[in-house]
Design an enzyme around this catalytic site. Structure first.
Site, PDB file in Angstrom:
ATOM      1  N   ASN A  58       1.200  -1.330   0.174  1.00 15.36           N
ATOM      2  CA  ASN A  58      -0.162  -0.081  -0.422  1.00 15.36           C
ATOM      3  C   ASN A  58       0.586   1.414   0.052  1.00 15.36           C
ATOM      4  O   ASN A  58       0.343   2.006  -0.204  1.00 15.36           O
ATOM      5  CB  ASN A  58      -1.098  -0.407   1.623  1.00 15.36           C
ATOM      6  CG  ASN A  58      -0.636   0.273   2.784  1.00 15.36           C
ATOM      7  OD1 ASN A  58       0.610  -0.377   2.707  1.00 15.36           O
ATOM      8  ND2 ASN A  58      -0.978   0.342   3.245  1.00 15.36           N
ATOM      9  N   GLY A 115       1.573  -5.837   7.343  1.00 18.43           N
ATOM     10  CA  GLY A 115       0.757  -6.107   6.084  1.00 18.43           C
ATOM     11  C   GLY A 115      -0.827  -7.038   7.509  1.00 18.43           C
ATOM     12  O   GLY A 115      -0.858  -6.068   8.518  1.00 18.43           O
ATOM     13  N   SER A 116      -1.021  -7.695   6.879  1.00 16.26           N
ATOM     14  CA  SER A 116      -2.216  -8.519   7.684  1.00 16.26           C
ATOM     15  C   SER A 116      -2.009  -8.946   9.110  1.00 16.26           C
ATOM     16  O   SER A 116      -1.360 -10.053   8.899  1.00 16.26           O
ATOM     17  CB  SER A 116      -2.859  -8.983   6.555  1.00 16.26           C
ATOM     18  OG  SER A 116      -2.787  -9.834   6.070  1.00 16.26           O
ATOM     19  N   LYS A 163      11.007  -8.641   1.801  1.00 22.52           N
ATOM     20  CA  LYS A 163      10.291 -10.056   0.810  1.00 22.52           C
ATOM     21  C   LYS A 163       8.545  -8.662   0.128  1.00 22.52           C
ATOM     22  O   LYS A 163       8.513  -8.666   1.462  1.00 22.52           O
ATOM     23  CB  LYS A 163      10.256 -11.450   1.093  1.00 22.52           C
ATOM     24  CG  LYS A 163       9.051 -11.929   0.404  1.00 22.52           C
ATOM     25  CD  LYS A 163       7.162 -11.879   0.858  1.00 22.52           C
ATOM     26  CE  LYS A 163       6.232 -12.505   0.118  1.00 22.52           C
ATOM     27  NZ  LYS A 163       5.682 -11.867  -1.438  1.00 22.52           N
ATOM     28  N   HIS A 164       8.762  -8.269  -0.886  1.00 24.49           N
ATOM     29  CA  HIS A 164       7.946  -7.209  -0.988  1.00 24.49           C
ATOM     30  C   HIS A 164       6.538  -7.930  -1.193  1.00 24.49           C
ATOM     31  O   HIS A 164       6.360  -9.534  -1.941  1.00 24.49           O
ATOM     32  CB  HIS A 164       8.298  -6.643  -1.857  1.00 24.49           C
ATOM     33  CG  HIS A 164       7.509  -4.730  -1.480  1.00 24.49           C
ATOM     34  ND1 HIS A 164       6.745  -4.764  -0.846  1.00 24.49           N
ATOM     35  CD2 HIS A 164       8.275  -3.628  -1.459  1.00 24.49           C
ATOM     36  CE1 HIS A 164       6.265  -3.595  -1.091  1.00 24.49           C
ATOM     37  NE2 HIS A 164       7.455  -2.396  -1.063  1.00 24.49           N
ATOM     38  N   ALA A 165       6.013  -6.836  -0.838  1.00 28.65           N
ATOM     39  CA  ALA A 165       4.155  -7.863  -1.608  1.00 28.65           C
ATOM     40  C   ALA A 165       4.219  -8.477  -3.067  1.00 28.65           C
ATOM     41  O   ALA A 165       5.065  -7.428  -3.602  1.00 28.65           O
ATOM     42  CB  ALA A 165       3.762  -7.125  -1.489  1.00 28.65           C
ATOM     43  N   SER A 166       3.957  -8.925  -3.165  1.00 28.30           N
ATOM     44  CA  SER A 166       3.648  -9.958  -4.772  1.00 28.30           C
ATOM     45  C   SER A 166       3.545  -9.219  -6.182  1.00 28.30           C
ATOM     46  O   SER A 166       4.136  -9.023  -7.454  1.00 28.30           O
ATOM     47  CB  SER A 166       3.317 -11.062  -4.795  1.00 28.30           C
ATOM     48  OG  SER A 166       4.101 -12.174  -4.286  1.00 28.30           O
ATOM     49  N   GLU A 198       3.254  -4.417  12.716  1.00 29.00           N
ATOM     50  CA  GLU A 198       2.079  -3.623  11.704  1.00 29.00           C
ATOM     51  C   GLU A 198       1.321  -4.113  11.458  1.00 29.00           C
ATOM     52  O   GLU A 198       1.498  -4.453   9.956  1.00 29.00           O
ATOM     53  CB  GLU A 198       3.160  -2.441  11.732  1.00 29.00           C
ATOM     54  CG  GLU A 198       4.640  -1.383  11.706  1.00 29.00           C
ATOM     55  CD  GLU A 198       4.214  -1.024  12.937  1.00 29.00           C
ATOM     56  OE1 GLU A 198       3.336  -0.630  13.330  1.00 29.00           O
ATOM     57  OE2 GLU A 198       4.795  -0.233  13.666  1.00 29.00           O
ATOM     58  N   LEU A 199       0.132  -4.402  11.756  1.00 31.26           N
ATOM     59  CA  LEU A 199      -0.975  -4.872  10.954  1.00 31.26           C
ATOM     60  C   LEU A 199      -1.799  -4.154  10.891  1.00 31.26           C
ATOM     61  O   LEU A 199      -1.884  -2.949  11.278  1.00 31.26           O
ATOM     62  CB  LEU A 199      -0.905  -5.877  12.512  1.00 31.26           C
ATOM     63  CG  LEU A 199       0.099  -7.442  12.436  1.00 31.26           C
ATOM     64  CD1 LEU A 199      -0.182  -8.034  13.342  1.00 31.26           C
ATOM     65  CD2 LEU A 199       0.795  -7.189  11.233  1.00 31.26           C
ATOM     66  N   CYS A 249      -3.500   1.850   6.159  1.00 32.14           N
ATOM     67  CA  CYS A 249      -3.506   1.086   8.101  1.00 32.14           C
ATOM     68  C   CYS A 249      -3.934   2.245   9.040  1.00 32.14           C
ATOM     69  O   CYS A 249      -5.253   1.904   9.982  1.00 32.14           O
ATOM     70  CB  CYS A 249      -2.207   0.422   8.453  1.00 32.14           C
ATOM     71  SG  CYS A 249      -0.744   1.304   8.347  1.00 32.14           S
TER      72      CYS A 249
END
Ligand code: NAP
Length: 460
Positions: free
Chosen positions: A134, A209-210, A157-160, A231-232, A265
């Site tokens: 995001n 993330g989630s 490892k970043h978001a795909s 950090e969710l 977030c």
């Protein structure tokens, strides 16, 4: 999820990337571990210099990088430019302040029978960062800048769905002069995070993330006894009291809910408005939300671009349909536009009850829930009933209300009369299911350091 750049404004796959093979991943971890041995010995001045140079390189690349961000995840180009500028600021902040944060802290030697006692902050080695799409540059940068300043080695490892942003991070630090393996990007899917985190060459992890991803990483880190920062999610309350300037409060309320196309977030997600001003608030807020321009994120006139993924939009739709089906009222929005891409309009809902899913969860899109309350205490009671506790926001000119809010709101951050945002200079993080640990400021840098106690006796 396939590792690819897919334009959310059209749904077109623009570029696909191969995942690292097991051999390539192993080689990258070996290189990270080797780099950690050397890198921890570099001087703080040297690291600060490289960070400053990284800020210059990013400033030079800002135009192109902003376009990549918008193409990969759909935020407006204007918002992407602001994100890049924030990264430059973050790099300069740690370059300037990092050496001070790393100074030894001397204690009262006499009371512990020593000639000298102090705490010295030392790097812990290779740190894995699992990051979301995001704020694809800022989320990664707020890990990377303090980690590199601290003398740690970073693996990302970043978001795909943001592979080009991920690869740019690695390129940026190389170009700035950091040792080649001090920061590496791993193009791997989420299911391979476990293997990396269990690897003895990796000392710790941070995940933004989630909640499910956080739970998984925390479980593995727990088994391995490795430090982790989480950090969710957030469903931040935005409380408006009668003493405030409603024009300004509604202006910021709109920004709070729609920044980043409503996918932050710390977006204000639940609005608690005192009954004495609820009618005026709803009128102004709804009109301003309805007036926002939804469209091509590359266009300067656009306020809200598409949501980042098709499944993300489906989730938002499901939350709204569930609420409307159970009696919520839609004041504006609530229906996807008839056009290609994953657009969703700014939406205002009232009549939200605990029977509805959105009451207890997080809606990651431009959907505002507005509650009318009779007091600040009532607002806090409902706000604190949520499992998350990331940011929080109060609009009030009354000192007693501000004091009560700061004391009783269950959140990691409390902002008053201004929008909740992250700054490199002050700590960022949550409580409850929003996670634990802090990012940014000196606290964020020390999360991944060994605070080594040194005690030196009187001697001969
Ligand atoms: P997500 O699915 O959890 O993805 C975030 C990252 O975790 C991605 O790199 C993802 O990889 C990876 N991942 C997913 N499942 C995993 C697992 N089981 N084990 C290890 N890694 C895993 O999050 P999202 O839905 O994309 O992002 C939105 C969420 O992030 C929201 O809840 C939002 O509030 C939160 N967020 C929090 C903050 C904060 O600072 N507190 C900031 C921004 C966002 P793949 O992409 O390959 O699946």
């Amino acid at each position: 999820m396939a590792i690819a750049t897919t334009d959310p404004a059209t749904g077109e796959v623009l570029r696909s990337f191969d995942e690292l093979t097991p051999e390539q991943l192993d080689e990258k971890l070996a290189r990270a571990a080797a780099a950690a041995v050397e890198y921890r010995l570099t001087s703080v001045e040297q690291r600060a210099g490289w960070l400053g140079r990284a800020a210059d390189v990013l400033e030079k690349d800002a135009g192109a990088v902003s376009r990549v961000i918008t193409t990969e995840m759909g935020k407006t180009l204007k918002a992407a430019q602001e994100e890049v500028a924030k990264c430059v600021r973050g790099l300069r902040f740690y370059s300037a302040e990092g050496p001070g944060f790393l100074r030894d802290q001397h204690g009262d030697a006499e009371s512990v029978g020593a000639k000298q006692t102090f705490v010295t902050y030392q790097p812990i080695g290779v740190v894995l960062a699992v990051m979301p799409w995001n704020l694809p540059l800022w989320q990664a940068m707020r890990f990377a800048a303090p980690a590199l300043m601290a003398g740690n080695v970073g693996i990302l490892k970043h978001a795909s769905n943001v592979p080009q942003c991920a690869l740019y991070m690695e390129q940026l630090f190389r170009e700035a002069g950091f040792p080649a393996d001090a920061f590496q990007t791993l193009l791997i899917s989420a299911r391979r995070v476990e293997q990396v985190l269990r690897d003895d060459r990796v000392a710790a992890a941070t995940l933004t993330g989630s909640e499910p991803a956080g739970r998984s990483v925390a479980t593995i880190a727990g088994q391995e006894i490795k430090k982790v920062v989480l950090e969710l999610g957030g469903s931040d309350p935005f409380i408006v009291m009668p003493s405030t300037d409603l024009e300004r409060a509604t202006e910021v309320a709109v920004r709070a809910r729609t920044l980043n196309n409503g996918q932050s977030c710390i977006n204000g997600k639940r609005f608690f408005v005192h009954q004495d001003i609820a009618e005026q608030f709803l009128e102004k807020f709804t009109a301003k939300m309805a007036a926002l321009v939804v469209g091509d994120p590359m266009d300067d006139a656009t306020d809200i671009g598409p949501l980042a993924t098709e499944s993300g939009r489906a989730d938002v739709e499901a939350y709204v349909d569930d609420a409307v089906g159970k009696g919520a009222t839609v004041l504006t929005g609530g229906k996807r536009p008839d056009r290609p891409g994953w657009f969703y309009p700014p939406t205002v809902l009232t009549g939200i009850t605990p029977q509805m899913k959105m009451f207890h969860e997080e809606v990651f899109g431009p959907v505002a829930q507005v509650f009318t309350v009779s007091s600040l205490e009532e607002a806090l009671k409902i706000a604190n009933g949520h499992p998350y506790g990331l940011g929080s926001n109060l609009w009030s000119e009354d000192p007693a209300e501000r004091e009560l809010f700061v004391r009783d709101v269950q959140s990691g951050m409390a902002f008053i009369n201004g929008n909740t945002t992250s700054y490199p200079e002050i700590p960022f993080g949550g409580v409850k299911r929003s996670g634990y640990g802090r990012e940014l400021s000196d606290l964020g840098m020390r999360e991944f350091m060994n605070a080594k106690t040194v005690w030196i006796g009187q001697g001969a």
